[in-house]
Structure formats: structure tokens, C-alpha cells
Design a protein around this motif. Structure first.
Motif, short mmCIF file in Angstrom:
data_model
loop_
_atom_site.label_atom_id
_atom_site.label_comp_id
_atom_site.label_asym_id
_atom_site.label_seq_id
_atom_site.Cartn_x
_atom_site.Cartn_y
_atom_site.Cartn_z
N TYR A 67 -30.77 -46.33 49.74
CA TYR A 67 -30.88 -45.47 50.91
C TYR A 67 -30.68 -44.04 50.46
N ASN A 68 -31.65 -43.20 50.75
CA ASN A 68 -31.62 -41.84 50.26
C ASN A 68 -31.20 -40.84 51.31
N LYS A 69 -30.13 -41.10 52.06
CA LYS A 69 -29.62 -40.09 52.97
C LYS A 69 -28.81 -39.11 52.14
N LEU A 70 -29.47 -38.09 51.67
CA LEU A 70 -28.86 -37.15 50.75
C LEU A 70 -28.09 -36.08 51.51
N ILE A 71 -26.90 -35.79 51.03
CA ILE A 71 -26.07 -34.74 51.63
C ILE A 71 -26.05 -33.57 50.67
N PHE A 72 -26.75 -32.51 51.03
CA PHE A 72 -26.86 -31.34 50.17
C PHE A 72 -25.74 -30.36 50.47
N GLY A 73 -25.19 -29.79 49.39
CA GLY A 73 -24.28 -28.66 49.53
C GLY A 73 -25.06 -27.38 49.33
N ALA A 74 -24.33 -26.32 48.99
CA ALA A 74 -24.97 -25.02 48.80
C ALA A 74 -25.70 -24.93 47.47
N GLY A 75 -25.32 -25.76 46.52
CA GLY A 75 -25.97 -25.73 45.22
C GLY A 75 -25.48 -24.61 44.33
N THR A 76 -25.93 -24.64 43.08
CA THR A 76 -25.64 -23.59 42.11
C THR A 76 -26.93 -22.87 41.77
N ARG A 77 -26.92 -21.57 41.97
CA ARG A 77 -28.11 -20.77 41.67
C ARG A 77 -28.03 -20.34 40.21
N LEU A 78 -28.89 -20.92 39.39
CA LEU A 78 -28.92 -20.60 37.96
C LEU A 78 -30.00 -19.56 37.68
N ALA A 79 -29.60 -18.49 37.04
CA ALA A 79 -30.56 -17.46 36.63
C ALA A 79 -30.59 -17.42 35.11
N VAL A 80 -31.76 -17.63 34.54
CA VAL A 80 -31.94 -17.57 33.09
C VAL A 80 -32.63 -16.26 32.75
N HIS A 81 -32.01 -15.50 31.84
CA HIS A 81 -32.52 -14.18 31.48
C HIS A 81 -33.16 -14.20 30.10
N PRO A 82 -34.11 -13.30 29.87
CA PRO A 82 -34.76 -13.25 28.55
C PRO A 82 -33.78 -12.84 27.46
#
Lengths: 116, 116
Positions: free
Chosen positions: B101-116
């Protein structure tokens, strides 16, 4: 193999109007889910179909939202009448029956709904 | 369902290894740990799932200590295209004790920024 497709990609409607969102799951996927993210909030579960039956609709916000999956293929999510707070991105996802092995949920690109 | 806590944002540079840790102190016996990735204007995409110890696939590794109260997603040698939001989710997993059962509970997440 086509992924989960949603239509339209973007819809702008006036408050009080009706909008119908469509989701075509991956062929053969019995499970179909609707999620949404309203402005500034987290992605929230709306409901889950197993084939044509509603398995869990605990996340549906109110009776202005109606989801259907006639024939167990594509699904529609109707909002009638739309309110300003319904604005957000609506995601559809599908997955196989768990007994078939790989059961990860595949998401569509979402429908951005703007109610003005 | 278990609540998860993860960093709001992270920055890295191309070629580095990135480790994102998620806390889930109230994880239940039946719960799996799943990570999703989301790019702008797209739906979430499954990355990896595990129950305990270590899981590795072609994209990432997932490390889960014995007490399962946390998990770490490891992305080897990130590139600019890995810039995205990464979600840690905990719940009854597909094919698990409850049968997929895929009742997914999402949080705010982590915003990953990859720089050159």
C-alpha cells in the motif's frame, strides 16, 4: 513504456467553476493514487484506487472533490465548485499489485491548478 | 505513521559524495524506509527503499542502523543534475506486512543544491 500521464499540465479557472483532472496510469497497474500539494505545504495523500474500487479516500478534503476510475483504467478527479484554496499541484501515481514484485509508486508530472 | 525529520537544505559540489540523514524515532516494526527525489515541475521519483542494514542500487545507497531510528541516503559523486528535493518517507512498504500500500506521507524534504 509510457509512464503515468496527467492532463492537463496546467489549468486556470475561476472560483466556482468546475475542473476535471485526468490521470492515465502505467498499463497494468492496479493501484492508482491521487496526491496534491497546495501552496507552501507538503505533498498530501488524497485517495487510493485498487482497480475501480476506492480503497482509501481518507485524504479527500471535502465533498467538492470527486474521484472516479471507471473500468479500472484511467482516473478523473473533479473539483466542483472550485475554491481559491484548491490551487496547487495535483499528482497521480500508480503501482503494481505487490504480488507482482516491483511495487514502487510511479508519479506523473502533475497538474498545476490555479483558481482565481 | 512515523514522522520523519531531515535537513531543510544542503549544498554540495560536483563529484562529492552527499549523505542526507533522516530521523524517524517512532518507526514501527512493519515500517519500511523509502526515499524519493523530485525535480521542479515533475512528480516525485522513487530512489531506494530498505528495511534494515544497507541497500544499494545503481543510483544510491541507503544505510540503516540496527535500531532503525534513522537512515542515511548516500549519493556518490553528485552532478549538477542531482540538484533536487529529496524526501524520506516511513511507512508500511510495498509488499510488506500489509501487502503493498503506497499511502506515502511526505515531509518537507531536503533541498539539495549541487554547485559546479
Amino acid at each position: 513504456e509510457a509512464g503515468v500521464t496527467q492532463f492537463p499540465s496546467h489549468s486556470v479557472i475561476e472560483k466556482g467553476q468546475t475542473v476535471t483532472l485526468r490521470c492515465d496510469p502505467i498499463s497494468g497497474h492496479d493501484n492508482l493514487y491521487w496526491y496534491r500539494r497546495v501552496m507552501g505545504k507538503e505533498i498530501k495523500f488524497l485517495l487510493h484506487f485498487v482497480k475501480e474500487s476506492k480503497q482509501d479516500e481518507s485524504g479527500m478534503p471535502n465533498n467538492r472533490f470527486l474521484a472516479e476510475r471507471t473500468g479500472g483504467t484511467y482516473s478523473t478527479l473533479k473539483v466542483q465548485p472550485a475554491e481559491l484554496e484548491d490551487s496547487g499541484v495535483y499528482f497521480c501515481a500508480s503501482s503494481q499489485d505487490w504480488r507482482q514484485g516491483n511495487t514502487e509508486a510511479f508519479f506523473g508530472q502533475g497538474t498545476r491548478l490555479t483558481v482565481v | 505513521l512515523a514522522k520523519t525529520t531531515q535537513p531543510i537544505s544542503m549544498d554540495s559540489y560536483e563529484g562529492q559524495e552527499v549523505n542526507i540523514t533522516c530521523s524517524h524515532n517512532n518507526i514501527a516494526t512493519n515500517d519500511y524506509i523509502t526515499w524519493y527525489q523530485q525535480f521542479p515541475s515533475q512528480g516525485p521519483r522513487f530512489i531506494i527503499q530498505g528495511y534494515k542494514t544497507k541497500v544499494t542500487n545503481e543510483v544510491a545507497s541507503l544505510f540503516i542502523p540496527a535500531d532503525r531510528k534513522s537512515s542515511t541516503l548516500s549519493l556518490p559523486r553528485v552532478s549538477l543534475s542531482d540538484t533536487a528535493v529529496y524526501y524520506c518517507l516511513v511507512g508500511e512498504g510495498p509488499g510488506g506486512f500489509s501487502g503493498g500500500y503506497n499511502k506515502l506521507i511526505f515531509g518537507a524534504g531536503t533541498r539539495l543544491a549541487v554547485h559546479p
